[in-house]
Write an enzyme that holds these catalytic residues in place. Structure first.
Site, short mmCIF file in Angstrom:
data_model
loop_
_atom_site.label_atom_id
_atom_site.label_comp_id
_atom_site.label_asym_id
_atom_site.label_seq_id
_atom_site.Cartn_x
_atom_site.Cartn_y
_atom_site.Cartn_z
N GLY A 50 7.52 8.40 -0.20
CA GLY A 50 6.49 9.21 -0.67
C GLY A 50 5.41 9.34 0.37
O GLY A 50 5.34 8.99 1.55
N GLN A 55 -2.34 12.11 4.32
CA GLN A 55 -1.70 11.48 5.53
C GLN A 55 -1.27 12.55 6.57
O GLN A 55 -0.95 12.03 7.59
CB GLN A 55 -0.36 10.86 5.14
CG GLN A 55 -0.56 9.63 4.36
CD GLN A 55 0.60 8.78 3.74
OE1 GLN A 55 1.35 9.31 2.87
NE2 GLN A 55 1.24 8.08 4.59
N CYS A 96 3.77 1.64 4.50
CA CYS A 96 3.36 3.02 4.57
C CYS A 96 3.46 3.76 6.10
O CYS A 96 3.27 3.13 7.13
CB CYS A 96 1.79 2.89 4.38
SG CYS A 96 0.77 4.42 4.40
N LEU A 97 3.75 5.24 6.11
CA LEU A 97 3.98 5.63 7.19
C LEU A 97 2.84 5.70 8.00
O LEU A 97 2.81 6.00 9.31
CB LEU A 97 4.57 7.11 7.10
CG LEU A 97 6.05 7.10 6.34
CD1 LEU A 97 6.37 8.51 5.78
CD2 LEU A 97 6.85 6.63 7.68
N HIS A 138 0.69 4.11 -5.27
CA HIS A 138 0.29 4.00 -3.73
C HIS A 138 -0.09 5.61 -3.18
O HIS A 138 -1.16 5.65 -2.53
CB HIS A 138 1.62 3.74 -3.03
CG HIS A 138 1.69 3.45 -1.67
ND1 HIS A 138 1.56 2.43 -0.69
CD2 HIS A 138 1.53 4.59 -0.59
CE1 HIS A 138 1.68 2.80 0.54
NE2 HIS A 138 1.33 4.07 0.62
N GLU A 139 0.51 6.55 -3.51
CA GLU A 139 0.34 7.82 -2.94
C GLU A 139 -1.11 8.50 -3.74
O GLU A 139 -1.88 9.21 -3.06
CB GLU A 139 1.32 8.70 -3.53
CG GLU A 139 2.90 8.51 -2.66
CD GLU A 139 2.65 7.95 -1.45
OE1 GLU A 139 1.78 8.56 -0.48
OE2 GLU A 139 3.67 7.35 -0.85
N HIS A 142 -4.12 7.18 -1.64
CA HIS A 142 -4.35 7.60 -0.57
C HIS A 142 -5.31 8.89 -0.60
O HIS A 142 -6.39 9.15 -0.01
CB HIS A 142 -3.01 8.51 0.18
CG HIS A 142 -2.00 7.67 0.90
ND1 HIS A 142 -2.49 7.08 2.19
CD2 HIS A 142 -0.83 7.39 0.86
CE1 HIS A 142 -1.73 6.16 2.66
NE2 HIS A 142 -0.63 6.34 1.80
C1 QAP Z 1 4.86 4.00 -0.09
O1 QAP Z 1 5.84 4.36 1.82
C2 QAP Z 1 5.70 2.76 -0.76
O2 QAP Z 1 6.37 1.49 8.50
C3 QAP Z 1 5.67 5.15 0.64
O3 QAP Z 1 8.60 2.13 9.95
C4 QAP Z 1 6.57 2.25 0.16
O4 QAP Z 1 7.69 5.66 2.39
C5 QAP Z 1 5.59 2.53 -2.28
C6 QAP Z 1 8.24 3.69 6.39
C7 QAP Z 1 7.18 0.90 -0.35
C8 QAP Z 1 6.31 1.46 -2.51
C9 QAP Z 1 6.96 0.61 -1.69
C10 QAP Z 1 7.20 2.70 6.74
C11 QAP Z 1 9.22 3.96 7.07
C12 QAP Z 1 8.05 4.27 5.07
C13 QAP Z 1 7.33 2.35 7.96
C14 QAP Z 1 7.13 4.92 2.79
C15 QAP Z 1 8.27 2.66 8.77
C16 QAP Z 1 9.40 3.53 8.22
C17 QAP Z 1 6.88 4.09 4.00
CO CO Z 2 1.21 5.37 2.17
#
Ligand code: QAP
Ligand code: CO
Length: 177
Positions: A50, A55, A96-97, A138-139, A142
């Site tokens: 997401g 972001q 979270c990215l 979550h999104e 943001h």
């Molecule tokens: C939100 O987040 C989410 O630190 C989206 O090194 C995530 O895509 C909602 C990511 C999990 C529910 C469960 C983060 C990739 C990705 C990092 C993401 C990383 C590589 C996060």
């Molecule tokens: Co995020």
């Protein structure tokens, strides 16, 4: 026709722009469609599920998600609005990215309905639970300038901020050298 999108990069904490509140999108035009496609591409490249416009420093109400494991369910949600269908809380390990290197359990509503505009500016609604429901919540956070770590204890949040601030300082020193 003037709908080109500059290269997008992902803001990371402690960047304060992550706390800006996004504005509703008045017209779903070519620019918005291009931003949405560029966000999906960046999300896939970053191995995310997401991404919110906030972001990528675009403070408009637009999110993209794809919780499939083969990039088969890209979704673009414009002006998303969440309604809680089941207020029971479920816990997922979130990341979270914009908060690289950290993850933790967050409790969110079990089932939601999200109303939004699609790329054609048509009104849509989607009922979601499980990972999709959590990811949409979550999104949408943001877009309000809120991050998943805002759901954690003050102690945990401060620790994460401190570590990321330190990392940023070290990075700046390295860039200068
Ligand atoms: C939100 O987040 C989410 O630190 C989206 O090194 C995530 O895509 C909602 C990511 C999990 C529910 C469960 C983060 C990739 C990705 C990092 C993401 C990383 C590589 C996060
Ligand atoms: Co995020």
């Amino acid at each position: 026709m003037s709908a080109s999108v500059p290269p997008l990069t992902i803001l990371e904490l402690p960047d304060k722009r992550l706390h800006i509140k996004a504005k509703p999108i008045k017209e779903v035009d070519g620019y918005i469609r291009n931003v949405a496609q560029a966000m999906l591409k960046l999300m896939y490249e970053s191995v995310g599920i997401g991404l919110a416009a906030t972001q990528v420093n675009i403070h408009k109400r637009l999110i993209v998600v794809d919780v499939s494991d083969n990039h088969s369910e890209p979704r673009i949600l414009i002006n998303p609005k969440i309604e809680v269908l089941d207020p029971e809380l479920v816990s997922y390990r979130e990341a979270c990215l914009s908060v690289p290197g950290f993850d933790d359990e967050v409790r969110r509503f079990k089932r939601i309905r999200v109303s939004f505009l699609d790329e054609q500016a048509a009104q849509q609604s989607l009922e979601a639970d499980g990972l999709l429901g959590v990811c949409i919540q979550h999104e949408c956070d943001h877009l309000q300038g809120k991050l998943f770590i805002d759901h954690l204890s003050n102690l945990k949040r401060r620790r994460i901020y401190k570590k990321l601030e330190k990392q940023q300082k070290l990075q700046k020193t390295a860039d200068y050298a």
